[in-house]
Design a protein around this motif. Structure first.
Motif, short mmCIF file in Angstrom:
data_model
loop_
_atom_site.label_atom_id
_atom_site.label_comp_id
_atom_site.label_asym_id
_atom_site.label_seq_id
_atom_site.Cartn_x
_atom_site.Cartn_y
_atom_site.Cartn_z
N SER A 161 0.74 -2.02 -6.36
CA SER A 161 0.44 -1.20 -5.19
C SER A 161 -1.06 -1.01 -5.08
O SER A 161 -1.75 -0.86 -6.09
CB SER A 161 1.11 0.17 -5.32
N PHE A 162 -1.54 -1.02 -3.86
CA PHE A 162 -2.96 -0.74 -3.62
C PHE A 162 -3.15 0.78 -3.64
O PHE A 162 -3.21 1.45 -2.62
CB PHE A 162 -3.42 -1.32 -2.28
N THR A 163 -3.18 1.30 -4.83
CA THR A 163 -3.37 2.72 -5.03
C THR A 163 -4.09 2.92 -6.35
O THR A 163 -3.93 2.09 -7.25
CB THR A 163 -2.01 3.47 -5.00
N ASP A 223 0.89 -1.17 0.00
CA ASP A 223 0.00 0.00 0.00
C ASP A 223 0.93 1.21 0.00
O ASP A 223 1.41 1.65 1.04
CB ASP A 223 -0.89 -0.04 1.24
N GLU A 283 0.94 4.73 -1.70
CA GLU A 283 0.18 5.71 -2.49
C GLU A 283 0.69 7.13 -2.35
O GLU A 283 0.17 8.03 -2.99
CB GLU A 283 -1.29 5.66 -2.07
#
Length: 153
Positions: A114-116, A58, A60
């Motif tokens: 990526s969790f973005t 994660d 961001e």
């Protein structure tokens, strides 16, 4: 998706990551000391299985940037939203460039994704979301997220 405790894998984690029900690993700040250490860790994780496990983070920008030293400092996405208010085309371009930098640096370190971005609208009611959100307006969020994703791609 599972996590690991530190900057190196222990024997139990290696055993767990080889389990067929594990599909990926998410890394956090505690898993990072340097770019070289991260590259070694991700290579070790990828080498455990074929096809390799997916590695995510994660990452961001702003307060949710897990890797800092050796990485470009990414501002909170709200900054792009502020620019969008006055100069939408410039904000789109910056969002695209930001996505490219995030993806290039993570990919070079062995991270698969990526969790973005955060797609929440910020109405000032959530301290969890706060400046992680691009904007209060749905159109601005959609526009900026689209361009960030083009850069990530």
């Amino acid at each position: 998706m599972v996590d690991v405790l530190s900057t190196e894998l222990n024997a139990e984690e290696k055993r767990r990551l080889k389990h067929p029900l594990v599909g990926g690993v998410i890394l956090f700040s505690r898993n990072y000391q340097s770019v070289a250490q991260l590259q070694k860790l991700t290579a070790e994780i990828h080498a455990l299985r074929a096809p390799p496990l997916l590695i995510a983070v994660d990452h961001e920008g702003g307060r949710v940037q897990r890797f800092r030293e050796g990485f470009t400092r990414i501002p909170p996405m709200r900054e792009l939203g502020r620019i969008w208010d006055e100069h939408p085309q410039r904000a789109r371009s910056l969002a695209h460039q930001t996505g490219w930098v995030i993806a290039a640096e993570l990919r070079a370190s062995g991270i698969d994704f990526s969790f973005t971005p955060v797609l929440d609208l910020d109405y000032g009611a959530s301290s969890v979301i706060g400046n992680r959100a691009f904007h209060t307006k749905p159109q601005a969020v959609a526009d900026l997220a689209h361009h960030l994703m083009l850069g990530l791609k």
